[in-house]
Design a protein around this motif. Structure first.
Motif, short mmCIF file in Angstrom:
data_model
loop_
_atom_site.label_atom_id
_atom_site.label_comp_id
_atom_site.label_asym_id
_atom_site.label_seq_id
_atom_site.Cartn_x
_atom_site.Cartn_y
_atom_site.Cartn_z
N ALA A 69 0.84 -1.20 0.00
CA ALA A 69 0.00 0.00 0.00
C ALA A 69 0.87 1.25 0.00
N ALA A 70 0.40 2.27 -0.72
CA ALA A 70 1.16 3.52 -0.78
C ALA A 70 1.23 4.14 0.61
N ARG A 71 2.43 4.43 1.00
CA ARG A 71 2.62 5.00 2.33
C ARG A 71 2.07 6.42 2.36
N ARG A 72 1.29 6.70 3.37
CA ARG A 72 0.76 8.04 3.51
C ARG A 72 1.86 8.99 3.97
N LYS A 73 1.69 10.23 3.60
CA LYS A 73 2.65 11.24 4.01
C LYS A 73 2.65 11.37 5.53
N LYS A 74 3.82 11.25 6.07
CA LYS A 74 3.94 11.27 7.53
C LYS A 74 3.53 12.64 8.06
N GLN A 75 2.58 12.63 8.95
CA GLN A 75 2.09 13.88 9.50
C GLN A 75 2.93 14.28 10.71
N LYS A 76 3.09 15.57 10.85
CA LYS A 76 3.80 16.06 12.02
C LYS A 76 2.96 15.83 13.27
N LEU A 77 3.65 15.44 14.32
CA LEU A 77 2.95 15.20 15.57
C LEU A 77 2.72 16.53 16.28
N PRO A 78 1.48 16.99 16.34
CA PRO A 78 1.25 18.24 17.06
C PRO A 78 1.30 18.06 18.57
N GLU A 79 1.30 16.80 19.00
CA GLU A 79 1.26 16.54 20.43
C GLU A 79 2.63 16.80 21.04
N LYS A 80 2.68 17.76 21.93
CA LYS A 80 3.93 18.08 22.61
C LYS A 80 3.84 17.80 24.11
N GLN A 81 2.76 17.14 24.52
CA GLN A 81 2.59 16.85 25.93
C GLN A 81 3.40 15.61 26.31
N LEU A 82 3.95 15.61 27.49
CA LEU A 82 4.65 14.45 28.02
C LEU A 82 3.64 13.53 28.71
N GLN A 83 3.79 12.23 28.50
CA GLN A 83 2.90 11.29 29.14
C GLN A 83 3.17 11.26 30.65
N LEU B 91 5.63 25.61 31.03
CA LEU B 91 5.93 26.38 29.80
C LEU B 91 4.90 26.12 28.72
N LEU B 92 4.41 24.89 28.60
CA LEU B 92 3.37 24.60 27.61
C LEU B 92 2.09 25.36 27.93
N GLU B 93 1.72 25.41 29.20
CA GLU B 93 0.52 26.17 29.57
C GLU B 93 0.70 27.65 29.28
N PHE B 94 1.89 28.18 29.56
CA PHE B 94 2.14 29.59 29.27
C PHE B 94 2.11 29.86 27.76
N GLU B 95 2.66 28.91 26.99
CA GLU B 95 2.63 29.07 25.52
C GLU B 95 1.20 29.07 25.00
N ALA C 57 11.69 20.46 16.53
CA ALA C 57 12.77 19.99 17.40
C ALA C 57 12.23 19.44 18.72
N ILE C 58 11.20 20.11 19.27
CA ILE C 58 10.60 19.63 20.53
C ILE C 58 9.94 18.27 20.32
N CYS C 59 9.19 18.11 19.21
CA CYS C 59 8.53 16.82 18.95
C CYS C 59 9.56 15.71 18.76
N ALA C 60 10.68 16.01 18.08
CA ALA C 60 11.73 15.00 17.91
C ALA C 60 12.33 14.60 19.26
N ALA C 61 12.54 15.59 20.14
CA ALA C 61 13.08 15.27 21.47
C ALA C 61 12.10 14.43 22.28
N ILE C 62 10.80 14.72 22.17
CA ILE C 62 9.80 13.95 22.92
C ILE C 62 9.72 12.52 22.39
N ARG C 63 9.86 12.35 21.05
CA ARG C 63 9.88 10.99 20.52
C ARG C 63 11.08 10.21 21.04
N LYS C 64 12.22 10.86 21.15
CA LYS C 64 13.40 10.19 21.71
C LYS C 64 13.17 9.83 23.17
N ILE C 65 12.52 10.72 23.92
CA ILE C 65 12.25 10.43 25.33
C ILE C 65 11.33 9.23 25.46
N HIS C 66 10.29 9.15 24.62
CA HIS C 66 9.40 7.99 24.66
C HIS C 66 10.13 6.70 24.30
#
Length: 515
Positions: free
Chosen positions: A143-157, A173-177, A451-460
């Motif tokens: 199956a044709a791979r769908r275009k990878k969507q950016k993860l808007p989720e920046k919350q930590l579990q 900081l997220l709440e302030f943003e 950059a923040i989403c990439a760091a959160i993926r590494k943390i997970h």
């Protein structure tokens, strides 16, 4: 069991209880569908381990062998129903049912089993969905791979936050943003609404009309082969600055870059020359719609040595559009030219100041003697005011100027200027428009978010690895057994056997269950 030619043998489920065996039925006409297709589909979507790949290859080989054996049994049963053996059919040149196919001889063995090259023809009365060849394996494409969507989720579990106590600052900081983004979005909407009806300041536009001449007989003696006499009419204008006299000697005023150019203030400019001197093109018309590029002035150049008077007609370009009020409405409001919203607002203030609003019906007002001349009624609803005042509004009158073209004396000729009040937007309006259209800041924010989403993926990912090794260190035996059981389920799922447990079916307790 013998079969006639119009009723091919059906592939029955291998479960001893039919549907109770929890075996997914194969696709009609293709027994290898349940294993070959699922394995190809999962292989295209997931990366398999070595054990999973080996199990998949074995199941695929078994499926192909089973499909060939079943197809051969179907063909042999069909030929037996017609009184032929398999070798006789091959020697006689019979391929599939009712169709001829080329006989393929195998070197070294004339009686070897052959695989059909063409599917059987559809017997009459059998639907099209059942005519798929049992020997043709279905080709599955990934199956044709769908275009990878950016993860808007920046919350930590919560599981990550429990491991990292420092994550509380990141959550703040997220709440302030979020509060800052909400405030910026609200301000942008306010700015956009303000730009739709920009506040203006009135300035004086001074219009200069003069002409120059060259090669005139009165000033220069005529010479042989001399150029013909010409004259040039020029119309330019400047915005007067507060406290500065642009007509003082030695002062040259230049248009400020914050102000629009001279032609932007006019919708149409009509210049009428003497028709007796210039019968072909005595009327020159410039329109803003045809020439939207702004310029500093207008210039008309012609040949001639006779003086005459030029008529100039300037139609102002009001943004937003303005209208001239009728005498009756002008007497009520004391306004000569204004925009439609300001005229309606002035009528409302007039009604409010004289307390003419109806106490029983707040949506209407009573007309006094002056308003009765405008509307012609005793009582008018507020919603009908824009419609009723349309007959009292007309385009504002154009500006008429006259200039006598002189071809003698000092050049340029003419020292007449005219002052016109124009509306100019505040200089900050351009800065606000640039602020809304500036995309550099948003690009910078998007880069930071990525950059923040990439760091959160590494943390997970690190949390999953930590949980893996932590579970192994606490109880190695139970952890390995659970891991093996999980991987065996994955292998069965890839091989298409996830719904059947051969280990449970080996025991008699499986068949003694209440169902």
């Amino acid at each position: 069991m013998s079969m006639n030619g119009n009723n091919p043998q059906k592939n029955l489920s291998s479960s001893p209880f039919g549907n109770a065996g929890m075996v997914p039925p194969p696709m009609p006409g293709n027994p290898a569908f349940s294993q070959a297709q699922l394995s190809a589909g999962f292989q295209a979507q997931y990366q398999l381990s070595q054990a999973q790949a080996l199990a998949q290859a074995q199941s695929k080989a078994q499926a192909q062998a089973q499909a060939q054996a079943q197809a051969h049994a179907q063909l042999q049963a069909h030929l037996q129903a017609q009184g032929l053996s398999l070798n006789q059919a091959h020697n006689a040149g019979f391929g599939t049912l009712g169709s001829s196919s080329p006989s393929m001889s195998t070197p070294g063995s004339a009686s070897a089993k052959r695989i059909l090259q063409r599917p059987p023809m559809r017997p009459p009365g059998v639907p099209m969905m059942n005519t798929m060849s049992p020997l043709r394996t279905m080709e599955l494409t990934a199956a044709a791979r769908r275009k990878k969507q950016k993860l808007p989720e920046k919350q930590l579990q919560d599981r990550v936050a429990a491991i990292l106590p420092e994550s509380a600052l990141y959550t703040q900081l997220l709440e302030f943003e979020a509060r800052v983004d909400a405030a910026l979005a609200k301000k942008k909407v306010d700015i956009q609404e303000a730009l739709k009806n920009p506040p203006c300041v009135q300035k004086t536009l001074r219009i200069y009309v003069f002409n120059t001449f060259a090669n005139q007989i009165k000033t220069i003696p005529q010479k042989p082969n001399a150029e013909p006499p010409t004259w040039t009419l020029k119309i330019i204008g400047r915005i007067l600055e507060d406290g500065v006299d642009p007509d003082q000697p030695g002062f040259v005023q230049r248009t400020s870059p914050l102000y629009p150019k001279f032609s932007s203030f006019f919708k149409r400019v009509t210049i009428s020359l003497d028709q007796r001197l210039y019968p072909d093109n005595h009327i020159i018309i410039w329109e803003h719609a045809r020439s939207p590029t702004p310029n500093e002035g207008f210039e008309v150049k012609r040949k001639g040595d006779k003086e005459f008077t030029v008529n100039i007609r300037l139609e102002m370009n009001y943004v937003p559009e303005k209208f001239k009020l009728s005498s009756a409405l002008m007497e009520v409001l004391g306004i000569e030219v204004d925009t439609r919203p300001r005229i309606i607002a002035a009528i409302w203030h007039y009604v409010k100041a004289r307390k003419l609003q109806s106490p029983n019906d707040p949506t209407s007002f009573n007309c006094d003697a002056q308003l009765h001349k405008v509307f012609g009624e005793e009582k008018v609803k507020f919603t009908m005011v824009p419609l009723k005042i349309s007959q009292h509004l007309s385009p504002p009158p154009p500006i008429h100027l006259e200039h006598k073209v002189k071809l003698s004396g000092n050049s340029p000729v003419g020292n007449v200027c005219y002052d016109v009040l124009v509306d100019l937007p505040f200089p900050i309006q351009r800065e606000l428009s640039a602020l809304l259209s500036n995309a550099e800041k948003s690009k910078e924010i998007e880069t930071c978010d990525e950059a923040i989403c990439a760091a959160i993926r590494k943390i997970h990912e690190h949390r999953r690895r930590r949980a893996f090794f932590l579970g192994f260190s606490q109880s190695p035996v139970e952890f390995i057994n659970a891991l093996i059981e999980s991987q065996s389920l994955d292998v069965k799922l890839v091989a298409g056997e996830a719904s059947r447990s051969s280990e449970k079916e080996r025991r008699s307790d499986f068949f003694n269950q209440p169902w």
